[in-house]
Design an enzyme around this catalytic site. Structure first.
Site, PDB file in Angstrom:
ATOM      1  N   ASP A  34     -30.879 -38.500 -62.709  1.00  0.00           N
ATOM      2  CA  ASP A  34     -29.645 -38.814 -61.967  1.00  0.00           C
ATOM      3  C   ASP A  34     -29.837 -39.440 -60.583  1.00  0.00           C
ATOM      4  O   ASP A  34     -29.136 -39.076 -59.629  1.00  0.00           O
ATOM      5  CB  ASP A  34     -28.789 -37.556 -61.833  1.00  0.00           C
ATOM      6  CG  ASP A  34     -28.357 -36.996 -63.173  1.00  0.00           C
ATOM      7  OD1 ASP A  34     -28.712 -37.565 -64.219  1.00  0.00           O
ATOM      8  OD2 ASP A  34     -27.659 -35.964 -63.179  1.00  0.00           O
TER       9      ASP A  34
ATOM     10  N   CYS B 152     -28.922 -30.554 -61.722  1.00  0.00           N
ATOM     11  CA  CYS B 152     -29.349 -31.340 -62.879  1.00  0.00           C
ATOM     12  C   CYS B 152     -30.864 -31.327 -63.091  1.00  0.00           C
ATOM     13  O   CYS B 152     -31.321 -31.313 -64.230  1.00  0.00           O
ATOM     14  CB  CYS B 152     -28.795 -32.757 -62.776  1.00  0.00           C
ATOM     15  SG  CYS B 152     -26.972 -32.751 -62.796  1.00  0.00           S
TER      16      CYS B 152
ATOM     17  N   HIS C 292     -19.277 -40.328 -66.413  1.00  0.00           N
ATOM     18  CA  HIS C 292     -18.005 -39.652 -66.637  1.00  0.00           C
ATOM     19  C   HIS C 292     -16.840 -40.624 -66.750  1.00  0.00           C
ATOM     20  O   HIS C 292     -16.871 -41.709 -66.161  1.00  0.00           O
ATOM     21  CB  HIS C 292     -17.704 -38.707 -65.474  1.00  0.00           C
ATOM     22  CG  HIS C 292     -18.751 -37.686 -65.210  1.00  0.00           C
ATOM     23  ND1 HIS C 292     -19.241 -36.842 -66.186  1.00  0.00           N
ATOM     24  CD2 HIS C 292     -19.406 -37.350 -64.065  1.00  0.00           C
ATOM     25  CE1 HIS C 292     -20.146 -36.025 -65.644  1.00  0.00           C
ATOM     26  NE2 HIS C 292     -20.270 -36.328 -64.371  1.00  0.00           N
TER      27      HIS C 292
ATOM     28  N   HIS D 173     -17.229 -38.405 -59.156  1.00  0.00           N
ATOM     29  CA  HIS D 173     -18.554 -39.011 -59.037  1.00  0.00           C
ATOM     30  C   HIS D 173     -18.975 -39.626 -60.371  1.00  0.00           C
ATOM     31  O   HIS D 173     -18.531 -39.200 -61.428  1.00  0.00           O
ATOM     32  CB  HIS D 173     -19.587 -37.967 -58.590  1.00  0.00           C
ATOM     33  CG  HIS D 173     -19.800 -36.871 -59.586  1.00  0.00           C
ATOM     34  ND1 HIS D 173     -18.953 -35.784 -59.692  1.00  0.00           N
ATOM     35  CD2 HIS D 173     -20.756 -36.688 -60.538  1.00  0.00           C
ATOM     36  CE1 HIS D 173     -19.377 -34.991 -60.657  1.00  0.00           C
ATOM     37  NE2 HIS D 173     -20.463 -35.519 -61.206  1.00  0.00           N
TER      38      HIS D 173
ATOM     39  N   GLU E 138     -19.171 -29.253 -68.921  1.00  0.00           N
ATOM     40  CA  GLU E 138     -20.023 -29.517 -67.761  1.00  0.00           C
ATOM     41  C   GLU E 138     -21.451 -29.637 -68.276  1.00  0.00           C
ATOM     42  O   GLU E 138     -21.953 -28.716 -68.907  1.00  0.00           O
ATOM     43  CB  GLU E 138     -19.915 -28.377 -66.758  1.00  0.00           C
ATOM     44  CG  GLU E 138     -20.677 -28.629 -65.485  1.00  0.00           C
ATOM     45  CD  GLU E 138     -20.099 -29.767 -64.671  1.00  0.00           C
ATOM     46  OE1 GLU E 138     -20.775 -30.819 -64.592  1.00  0.00           O
ATOM     47  OE2 GLU E 138     -19.011 -29.629 -64.111  1.00  0.00           O
TER      48      GLU E 138
ATOM     49  N   ASP F  85     -25.521 -39.277 -65.054  1.00  0.00           N
ATOM     50  CA  ASP F  85     -24.165 -38.792 -65.252  1.00  0.00           C
ATOM     51  C   ASP F  85     -23.304 -40.001 -65.592  1.00  0.00           C
ATOM     52  O   ASP F  85     -23.481 -41.076 -64.999  1.00  0.00           O
ATOM     53  CB  ASP F  85     -23.643 -38.171 -63.950  1.00  0.00           C
ATOM     54  CG  ASP F  85     -23.655 -36.656 -63.954  1.00  0.00           C
ATOM     55  OD1 ASP F  85     -24.211 -36.064 -64.886  1.00  0.00           O
ATOM     56  OD2 ASP F  85     -23.098 -36.074 -63.014  1.00  0.00           O
TER      57      ASP F  85
ATOM     58  N   LYS G 232     -25.301 -38.637 -69.841  1.00  0.00           N
ATOM     59  CA  LYS G 232     -24.808 -37.284 -70.105  1.00  0.00           C
ATOM     60  C   LYS G 232     -23.466 -37.102 -69.403  1.00  0.00           C
ATOM     61  O   LYS G 232     -23.092 -37.907 -68.558  1.00  0.00           O
ATOM     62  CB  LYS G 232     -25.813 -36.249 -69.617  1.00  0.00           C
ATOM     63  CG  LYS G 232     -26.056 -36.294 -68.116  1.00  0.00           C
ATOM     64  CD  LYS G 232     -27.186 -35.375 -67.735  1.00  0.00           C
ATOM     65  CE  LYS G 232     -27.463 -35.374 -66.254  1.00  0.00           C
ATOM     66  NZ  LYS G 232     -26.418 -34.777 -65.431  1.00  0.00           N
TER      67      LYS G 232
ATOM     68  N   SER H  19     -14.669 -31.762 -64.655  1.00  0.00           N
ATOM     69  CA  SER H  19     -15.507 -31.218 -63.583  1.00  0.00           C
ATOM     70  C   SER H  19     -15.022 -31.679 -62.213  1.00  0.00           C
ATOM     71  O   SER H  19     -15.394 -31.102 -61.196  1.00  0.00           O
ATOM     72  CB  SER H  19     -16.972 -31.618 -63.785  1.00  0.00           C
ATOM     73  OG  SER H  19     -17.177 -32.983 -63.487  1.00  0.00           O
TER      74      SER H  19
ATOM     75  N   ALA I  76     -29.923 -33.580 -58.586  1.00  0.00           N
ATOM     76  CA  ALA I  76     -30.118 -32.668 -57.485  1.00  0.00           C
ATOM     77  C   ALA I  76     -30.958 -31.482 -57.973  1.00  0.00           C
ATOM     78  O   ALA I  76     -30.759 -30.969 -59.064  1.00  0.00           O
ATOM     79  CB  ALA I  76     -28.780 -32.166 -56.933  1.00  0.00           C
TER      80      ALA I  76
END
Length: 187
Positions: A8, A137, A48, A65, A104, A46, A97, A54, A133
């Site tokens: 990420d 993740c 989304h 985000h 989540e 990520d 993902k 989330s 982070a």
């Protein structure tokens, strides 16, 4: 050949809506590692929709985000300029993902490419991990790798966290799980 999973390293986690202290340094550390080691590089991301649950706007806990197709969801441009062309991100090496709005998903272990290949089906026995982070993740990707029977080495020069104390606690937790730590600065 060992794998190196870059978790990420996207703009929203580097200097965007969920910026982590040391995000730019984590990217530099990951690039330095891939340039000096013979590893197959895989990237998680990520990815989304705007309606992801989330997000605080939709009842979750996180700021908006990594919305698909936005600059914030993009991997740091520096990865596209690494000297080893085979280490650059591409359709076969980016595993997305968090695409299900109702779940989540911190771990990238079950992320998949645009053509449906899953990371969990491709990684080798030993895996290096870096990214962002640390306490979310990165930790959950490491946990899933271990549960999948892999051994893991965490690249300390290539990680950044949301909160310093939580990141330290996550590092201790991973150490207790048997994860090896590597710092290129110590070499």
């Amino acid at each position: 050949m060992d794998d190196f999973i870059v978790v990420d390293c996207q703009y929203d986690f580097i200097d965007g809506t969920m910026a982590c202290k040391g995000g730019h340094e984590a990217v530099s550390g990951c690039i330095q590692f891939m340039e000096t080691h013979d590893v197959r590089v895989c990237y998680t991301a990520d990815w989304h929709t705007r309606s992801n649950k989330s997000f605080a706007d939709n009842g979750g806990i996180w700021p908006v985000h990594c919305v698909e197709g936005t600059k914030g969801a993009s991997l740091d441009d520096a990865f596209y300029s690494v000297k080893k062309k085979e280490s650059r991100p591409g359709p076969r090496t980016i595993f997305r993902k968090g695409q299900n709005d109702d779940i989540e998903e911190y771990s990238g272990f079950y992320g998949y490419t645009d053509d449906g290949k899953r990371l969990c089906d491709l990684v080798s026995g030993h895996v290096y991990v870096g990214g962002i982070a640390t306490e979310y993740c990165v930790k959950e990707t490491v946990r899933a790798l271990l549960k999948g029977g892999h051994t893991v080495t965490l690249l300390l020069d290539g990680i950044a966290g949301v909160n310093e104390e939580d990141a330290k606690a996550a590092l201790q937790e991973m150490k207790d799980w048997g994860v090896q730590f590597l710092s290129e600065k110590d070499r």
